[in-house]
Write a protein that holds these residues in place. Structure first.
Motif, PDB file in Angstrom:
ATOM      1  N   ILE A 118       2.637   8.132   0.982  1.00 52.62           N
ATOM      2  CA  ILE A 118       2.964   7.205   2.071  1.00 52.62           C
ATOM      3  C   ILE A 118       2.387   7.706   3.388  1.00 52.62           C
ATOM      4  N   LEU A 119       2.482   9.011   3.600  1.00 53.31           N
ATOM      5  CA  LEU A 119       1.962   9.610   4.828  1.00 53.31           C
ATOM      6  C   LEU A 119       0.462   9.373   4.967  1.00 53.31           C
TER       7      LEU A 119
ATOM      8  N   TRP B 202       8.668  12.606   9.316  1.00 43.90           N
ATOM      9  CA  TRP B 202       7.235  12.372   9.523  1.00 43.90           C
ATOM     10  C   TRP B 202       6.796  11.067   8.847  1.00 43.90           C
ATOM     11  N   VAL B 203       7.266  10.846   7.645  1.00 41.68           N
ATOM     12  CA  VAL B 203       6.868   9.650   6.895  1.00 41.68           C
ATOM     13  C   VAL B 203       7.400   8.384   7.564  1.00 41.68           C
TER      14      VAL B 203
ATOM     15  N   LYS C 197       0.835  -1.210   0.000  1.00 44.34           N
ATOM     16  CA  LYS C 197       0.000   0.000   0.000  1.00 44.34           C
ATOM     17  C   LYS C 197       0.866   1.254   0.000  1.00 44.34           C
ATOM     18  N   PHE C 198       1.979   1.220   0.740  1.00 42.66           N
ATOM     19  CA  PHE C 198       2.914   2.346   0.719  1.00 42.66           C
ATOM     20  C   PHE C 198       3.437   2.575  -0.697  1.00 42.66           C
TER      21      PHE C 198
ATOM     22  N   ALA D  42       8.169   7.994  10.719  1.00 42.92           N
ATOM     23  CA  ALA D  42       7.470   7.806  11.991  1.00 42.92           C
ATOM     24  C   ALA D  42       6.083   7.215  11.775  1.00 42.92           C
ATOM     25  N   THR D  43       5.300   7.818  10.864  1.00 42.75           N
ATOM     26  CA  THR D  43       3.941   7.308  10.629  1.00 42.75           C
ATOM     27  C   THR D  43       3.975   5.936   9.969  1.00 42.75           C
ATOM     28  N   GLY D  44       4.961   5.707   9.087  1.00 45.30           N
ATOM     29  CA  GLY D  44       5.055   4.416   8.422  1.00 45.30           C
ATOM     30  C   GLY D  44       5.368   3.296   9.389  1.00 45.30           C
ATOM     31  N   VAL D  45       6.326   3.518  10.273  1.00 43.63           N
ATOM     32  CA  VAL D  45       6.704   2.497  11.257  1.00 43.63           C
ATOM     33  C   VAL D  45       5.567   2.262  12.246  1.00 43.63           C
ATOM     34  N   ILE D  46       5.002   3.350  12.765  1.00 41.72           N
ATOM     35  CA  ILE D  46       3.905   3.215  13.733  1.00 41.72           C
ATOM     36  C   ILE D  46       2.708   2.533  13.089  1.00 41.72           C
ATOM     37  N   GLY D  47       2.373   2.953  11.857  1.00 38.93           N
ATOM     38  CA  GLY D  47       1.240   2.350  11.163  1.00 38.93           C
ATOM     39  C   GLY D  47       1.422   0.867  10.922  1.00 38.93           C
ATOM     40  N   THR D  48       2.624   0.477  10.523  1.00 43.32           N
ATOM     41  CA  THR D  48       2.908  -0.938  10.281  1.00 43.32           C
ATOM     42  C   THR D  48       2.813  -1.750  11.570  1.00 43.32           C
ATOM     43  N   MET D  49       3.378  -1.231  12.651  1.00 45.38           N
ATOM     44  CA  MET D  49       3.340  -1.941  13.922  1.00 45.38           C
ATOM     45  C   MET D  49       1.917  -2.088  14.442  1.00 45.38           C
ATOM     46  N   ILE D  50       1.117  -1.043  14.289  1.00 48.03           N
ATOM     47  CA  ILE D  50      -0.286  -1.119  14.735  1.00 48.03           C
ATOM     48  C   ILE D  50      -1.042  -2.160  13.917  1.00 48.03           C
ATOM     49  N   THR D  51      -0.829  -2.164  12.609  1.00 47.73           N
ATOM     50  CA  THR D  51      -1.533  -3.130  11.756  1.00 47.73           C
ATOM     51  C   THR D  51      -1.133  -4.562  12.066  1.00 47.73           C
ATOM     52  N   ARG D  52       0.113  -4.773  12.419  1.00 50.42           N
ATOM     53  CA  ARG D  52       0.597  -6.114  12.740  1.00 50.42           C
ATOM     54  C   ARG D  52      -0.024  -6.666  14.021  1.00 50.42           C
TER      55      ARG D  52
END
Length: 272
Positions: A171-172, A254-255, A114-115, A257-267
């Motif tokens: 990506i953001l 920013w990208v 998706k990114f 941070a949001t990318g890593v946090i978003g991936t971890m939350i989805t996992r």
């Protein structure tokens, strides 16, 4: 690559992409007209006597050329952000996320796809707007009797960094959509934060800096991703503002941070 192609199929088979593209085109035309009118007066007149150095710097030909070549960035990035949000939130909106993760149990691979799809969509928006801006700017500058400055390093840099901004905002959008899974909630929140938050943030940092006489405090506004993106495409360095590369560093941060946090939350988050 199969996952990326799947994401592109999802984008192409919905109305979101062309509605956002239509909106980006409309705002591009309006923004270019406004920038052209402003450039007409700044390029044909000398800076007012005693003008603020930041204002005087905008009378530079290279600055105006870069501004015209990147016209429509502010609203174009907003539409790319919204498209990235739709890419992820549509899965929850239409309850297809369960099927997606059952088909591809590796959630990280799905989010990365998706990114990539959103980043490439951002590239498409940049290509579309730049393909319109370049000939329009060349015609305008020629009509005004000035060089188009398309060969200047600063102008080429501004156009290239504009591409980076479009890709990163796609990506953001995905990262933002993961944090707020409701499609309506995420899009409304993103629009409010982008439009009102940008203005409010700039006013806040400026007022506090003037009130406390802290010149450094005003520079904190460039920590906002929307303002950092504008800094990236400045053709010349404006006195009292950070260098163009600072905007790029801020946006990348920013990208990431949001990318890593978003991936971890989805996992880890339950999708039911």
């Amino acid at each position: 690559m199969n996952l990326v192609r799947s994401e592109f199929l999802k984008i192409r088979t919905t109305n979101a992409w062309w509605l956002f593209a239509l909106g980006a085109f409309g705002m591009l035309a309006l923004t270019f007209f406004i920038n052209a009118v402003g450039a007409h007066f700044t390029l044909t007149e000398a800076p007012p006597e005693g003008a603020d150095p930041q204002v005087a710097a905008t009378y530079n030909e290279v600055y105006q050329a870069a501004n015209l070549y990147t016209s429509g960035q502010f609203f174009g990035l907003l539409f790319v952000l919204l498209l990235g949000i739709v890419v992820i939130t549509s899965e929850f909106q239409h309850q297809t996320v369960t099927t997606t993760f059952l088909t591809t149990p590796h959630r990280t691979a799905v989010i990365v796809a998706k990114f990539v799809a959103s980043a490439l969509a951002g590239f498409g928006f940049w290509l579309f707007t730049t393909a319109l801006n370049i000939p329009a700017t060349i015609i305008f500058m020629s009509a005004e009797g000035f060089s188009n400055h398309l060969g200047d390093t600063a102008v080429i840099r501004a156009i290239g960094l504009n591409l980076l901004a479009y890709v990163l905002w796609g990506i953001l959008g995905v990262g933002f959509g993961v944090l707020i899974r409701s499609q309506i909630g995420a899009t409304v929140t993103a629009v409010v934060l982008y439009l009102i938050g940008t203005i409010a943030g700039a006013v806040f940092f400026t007022l506090i800096a003037n009130w406390l006489d802290w010149e450094w405090f005003e520079d904190l506004q460039f920590g906002l991703p929307s303002i950092a993106s504008g800094l990236m495409v400045s053709g010349t360095n404006i006195p009292g503002q950070p260098q163009y590369w600072v905007g790029a560093v801020v946006l990348v941060a920013w990208v990431v941070a949001t990318g890593v946090i978003g991936t971890m939350i989805t996992r880890t988050r339950d999708i039911s």
